[in-house]
Design an enzyme around this catalytic site. Structure first.
Site, PDB file in Angstrom:
ATOM      1  N   TYR A  55       2.505  14.943   5.635  1.00  0.00           N
ATOM      2  CA  TYR A  55       2.293  16.357   5.354  1.00  0.00           C
ATOM      3  C   TYR A  55       1.552  16.600   4.042  1.00  0.00           C
ATOM      4  CZ  TYR A  55       5.841  16.965   8.983  1.00  0.00           C
ATOM      5  OH  TYR A  55       6.533  16.923  10.153  1.00  0.00           O
ATOM      6  N   ARG A  95       6.333  -6.682 -11.305  1.00  0.00           N
ATOM      7  CA  ARG A  95       7.043  -5.533 -10.766  1.00  0.00           C
ATOM      8  C   ARG A  95       7.554  -4.556 -11.825  1.00  0.00           C
ATOM      9  NH1 ARG A  95      12.066  -6.887  -7.043  1.00  0.00           N
ATOM     10  NH2 ARG A  95      10.488  -8.300  -6.197  1.00  0.00           N
ATOM     11  N   HIS A 103      -0.705  -4.197  -1.570  1.00  0.00           N
ATOM     12  CA  HIS A 103       0.733  -4.182  -1.863  1.00  0.00           C
ATOM     13  C   HIS A 103       1.529  -4.300  -0.565  1.00  0.00           C
ATOM     14  CE1 HIS A 103       3.762  -3.463  -4.977  1.00  0.00           C
ATOM     15  NE2 HIS A 103       4.442  -2.730  -4.098  1.00  0.00           N
TER      16      HIS A 103
END
Length: 836
Positions: free
Chosen positions: A134, A44, A90
């Site tokens: 968007y 991570r 993921h």
């Protein structure tokens, strides 16, 4: 009761037969914590030293790659990429993935963009990206270099979280992304903070390392100058840069790029670049907060004029504030200047390692060698397989009649394969290729093509074998590939590195050393102006509105000095005050300036009579002369500790005042002039050196009602300039004036008439200087003394400046321009005219 006992016995029996084990709570906590910590570190928070990516970044890039979102293809919705990455690689929140992808599309976050974003992906003001439904995205052209040849067995793949997909453990990374884009992250018990660098410089550093594996970090510093941040700004070169190059840890000082602009009525600090990771909106809010809390004064207004072209933060400065000093305060109190802590921690072979610059480059170089070797092996295997098949096809083509007959006679494919093997020694792979061969491949042209291809493959196979056997050849290929990357993606630095500048902020460290004009009016208004504010005019010029003053005020002092010079103010009461030149705010010719009382603690009834600049106190003297002709000589070093609250400079009678002070060198001849046009000339060594507070002796003999109006030295020239109040003046050789003892009456130099008016000043010049004349209306005329002819003693002179009605010549200043060193020097030669 018996029933309960049966239940207890049953529980005991189950416990005896169970697999529950007794363990130490401390041991279990330690084990679980270590598993969690390693998971955070490896999976991570820390980047891999080879490709500079954390798992989530790698998965986003690889997900976009296999999804066909390449740089030369149309954009696709960001939600598409996020969904693919989340479903395949993921299994975490979609916002974590989208935030990661957005950051790789922000030019203020990454030095070299890895995602080509279309739409609103946030701003340096802290605005969040638009919703993923968007925005659109695809891989950048440079990101393709990270994934280049990933389909050629260049890196290892592992199963994804559900075992249905494969994902790479590292990317091939054709450029050093770890150092190019940097990285930051907080793990358990450790963190990483790696700055970005210039790609061209990194490639130069890698080439240096290839050519000289023993190179030192100092040698690397000659090509990799230091960090190069996405937002630009200035980097102050400190030991911190050398430290992280050598040890992997250090501090980098980043300072905003600020320009001082002159607006219509005041100065402004214009911020055009800010430090990396500084939020512009938060920065503005902090400045406003400091102003409201009165921790910073001098700011008149602040506004954000930033646009698509870049940052432009305008901080207007109050008229009585020195912009450089205000900027200094802002650097100290806000994030206009920050420290970037460097801790180059990255994963090497799955473990966190603190890397210095050379080690980071070596890890990347080793990775590139590994990628090249694996790619070469992959290509070699493919080429050998193809060469093997081509050999069979060519055998068949050369024996086509027999091959066709065998195929026609065979009952099935396997029988044909076996027969071809027996007849022509073709193995099963070659035989199958022969059976799959089209008839058109049997033409002469096609056979020639096969032969050409076989020859090319043979050469390529030999080259691949050479590459695998020769590490020098491997490094040569890597150098060539790096150079191609540099040619295509290399660019100029965004962050300028400032050498010879201290990270410790003081007022003068920010102030440019330059020559400026310092002016002061009769009423004590001070102003600092650029030396280019005046244009040369011919003798008799009317002048320009050079120095605006308030009503009933006029210019009394003008000199040129450096912004880092000491300014000493000598007053008519015999006191001296000191400030630095840059403490006077910068103004325009038409500005009124600020009161001297704002800078020095002068008394209300005290008037400044001389303003001098000093750069070196070790050599020279101050020569004092009062209105009544008292003179004194004192060493400069007695004035080194003068402050703005002032000290006594000379003592004299109550009915006397200090007229002027000049600097001498110890062997000068002194010229003192009077209002009636007389001049006395004597050697300064006739006066012994006195202390700062001492009284002087008589230097010139004056009649009743006659006062001193000129003080100069022979080192200032071989001609004597005399100028009257009505703008009439002349030049006379100093040889015309005999050398006398001090306290003599002197020699007549200017015939005083109604046409000339009383003498304003008498001073020595060389004759090649420029003459600056200041009228009572504040106008300035600058003309060359070379236009003025030499005359004898006791003459009235010629017209130097045209004055209007009720206008008088009030001050004369000599302006010298040394062409050799381009330094501007000015000798202050007069004082305000004595009122008659």
């Amino acid at each position: 009761m018996a029933k309960q006992q049966d239940q207890v016995d049953k529980i005991r029996e189950n416990l005896d037969n169970s697999t529950v084990k007794s363990i130490s709570l401390a041991n279990e906590l330690e084990r679980s914590f270590m598993e969690y910590a390693m998971s955070v570190i490896v999976a991570r928070a820390l980047p891999d030293a080879r490709d500079g990516l954390k798992p989530v970044h790698r998965r986003v890039l690889y997900g976009a790659y296999i999804g066909g979102m390449h740089h030369d293809r149309p954009f696709k919705k960001s939600a598409r990429i996020v969904g693919d990455v989340m479903s395949k690689f993921h299994p975490h929140g979609d916002m974590a993935i989208y935030d990661t992808m957005s950051r790789m599309a922000q030019d203020f976050s990454l030095r070299y963009l890895l995602i080509d974003g279309h739409g609103n992906f946030g701003s340096i003001d802290g605005d969040r990206p638009a919703a993923q439904r968007y925005t659109e995205a695809r891989l950048s052209k440079l990101a393709a270099e990270l994934l280049k040849d990933i389909d050629k067995d260049t890196v290892d793949f592992i199963a994804n979280y559900d075992g249905e997909e494969k994902e790479p453990t590292v990317l091939p990374a054709a450029f050093p992304n770890l150092l190019a884009n940097g990285s930051s992250g907080i793990a358990v018990g450790m963190s990483t903070s790696i700055p970005s660098h210039n790609l061209s410089e990194l490639i130069a550093g890698l080439i240096m390392l290839i050519d000289n594996p023993q190179c030192t970090f100092q040698e690397l510093l000659t090509v990799i100058k230091g960090p190069d941040f996405p937002t630009g700004a200035n980097i102050i070169y400190t030991k911190g840069i050398e430290s992280y190059f050598e040890t992997g840890k250090g501090n980098v000082v980043i300072r905003s790029k600020v320009e001082i602009e002159q607006l219509q009525t005041r100065s402004a600090l214009v911020v055009t670049e800010i430090p990396y990771m500084v939020n512009k909106t938060t920065l503005i809010e902090k400045i406003v907060e400091l102003v409201k809390a009165e921790e910073i004064s001098g700011i008149a207004d602040i506004r954000d004029e930033s646009s698509r072209e870049g940052i432009r933060l305008v901080i207007e400065v109050k008229r009585d504030t020195v912009p450089e000093v205000l900027l200094n305060q802002l650097f100290k109190s806000t994030r206009l200047q920050v420290r970037f802590p460097v801790n180059m921690l990255a994963l090497v072979k799955g473990a966190p390692v603190l890397l210095n610059m050379k080690q980071a480059l070596e890890v990347y170089l080793d990775h590139q060698i590994d990628v090249l070797v694996r790619k070469t092996k992959f290509v070699l295997n493919k080429q050998q397989e193809r060469y093997h098949i081509l050999s069979g096809l060519l055998i068949a083509a050369l024996n086509i009649d027999e091959v066709v007959a065998i195929i026609k006679k065979s009952a099935n494919n396997q029988e044909a394969i076996n027969t071809l093997n027996t007849k022509f020694k073709l193995d099963e792979i070659q035989a199958k290729a022969v059976l799959d061969m089209r008839l058109r491949s049997l033409s002469v042209l096609e056979v020639n093509k096969l032969q050409t291809e076989q020859k090319e493959l043979k050469d390529s196979i030999e080259f691949c074998k050479k590459v695998l056997a020769d590490q020098k050849l491997q490094l040569k290929i890597i150098k060539e590939e790096l150079q191609k990357i540099n040619d295509q993606f290399g660019d100029e630095r965004r962050s300028e590195i400032l050498y010879d500048i201290s990270e410790e902020i003081d007022d003068e460290s920010l102030i440019k050393v330059e020559n400026v004009v310092i002016t002061m009016s009769t009423n004590g208004y001070l102003k600092r102006i650029g030396v280019d504010a005046y244009n040369l005019q011919h003798r008799g010029g009317v002048g320009v509105k050079g120095l605006t003053t308030y009503v009933d005020d006029s210019i009394s002092q003008l000199l040129v000095c450096s912004t880092h010079s000491d300014l000493l103010f000598f007053t008519d009461k015999g006191k001296v005050y000191r400030i630095r030149a840059h403490q006077i705010p910068y103004g325009f010719r038409t500005n009124k300036g600020i009161p001297a009382v704002n800078l020095i603690k002068i008394e209300k009834d005290e008037r400044i009579c001389s303003l001098l600049s000093v750069n070196n106190y070790d050599d020279g003297y101050f020569f004092f002369c009062t209105k009544n002709g008292i003179v004194k000589r004192t060493s400069l070093n007695e004035f080194i500790n003068i402050l703005s609250n002032g000290k006594r400079a000379i003592s004299f009678d109550d009915n006397d005042t200090l007229y002027s002070v000049i600097k001498t060198h110890g062997n000068d001849e002194i010229f003192i002039g009077s209002t009636n046009g007389f001049v006395v000339r004597f050697h300064e060594n006739q006066l012994r050196v006195l202390s700062r507070t001492a009284r002087g002796v008589f230097g010139i003999s004056l009649n009743k009602g006659e006062f001193v109006n000129g003080l100069s030295t022979s080192s200032n020239g071989s001609l004597l300039l005399s100028v009257g109040q009505n703008g009439i003046g002349k030049l006379t050789s100093i040889d015309k004036y005999r050398l006398t003892k001090r306290n003599a009456k002197g020699v007549k130099t200017l015939r005083v008439t109604d046409r000339t008016g009383p003498v304003v000043t008498t001073t020595t010049v060389f004759g090649n200087e420029d003459l600056l004349m200041i009228s009572s209306a504040g106008k300035i005329v600058r003309t060359s003394l070379q236009e003025l002819s030499e005359q004898g003693k006791n003459t009235s002179g010629v017209k130097l400046i045209r004055l209007k009605d009720n206008e008088r010549l009030e001050r004369v200043t000599i302006f010298k321009e040394e062409l050799e060193d381009k330094e501007m020097q000015l000798e202050d030669v007069g004082s305000k005219q004595i009122t008659q």
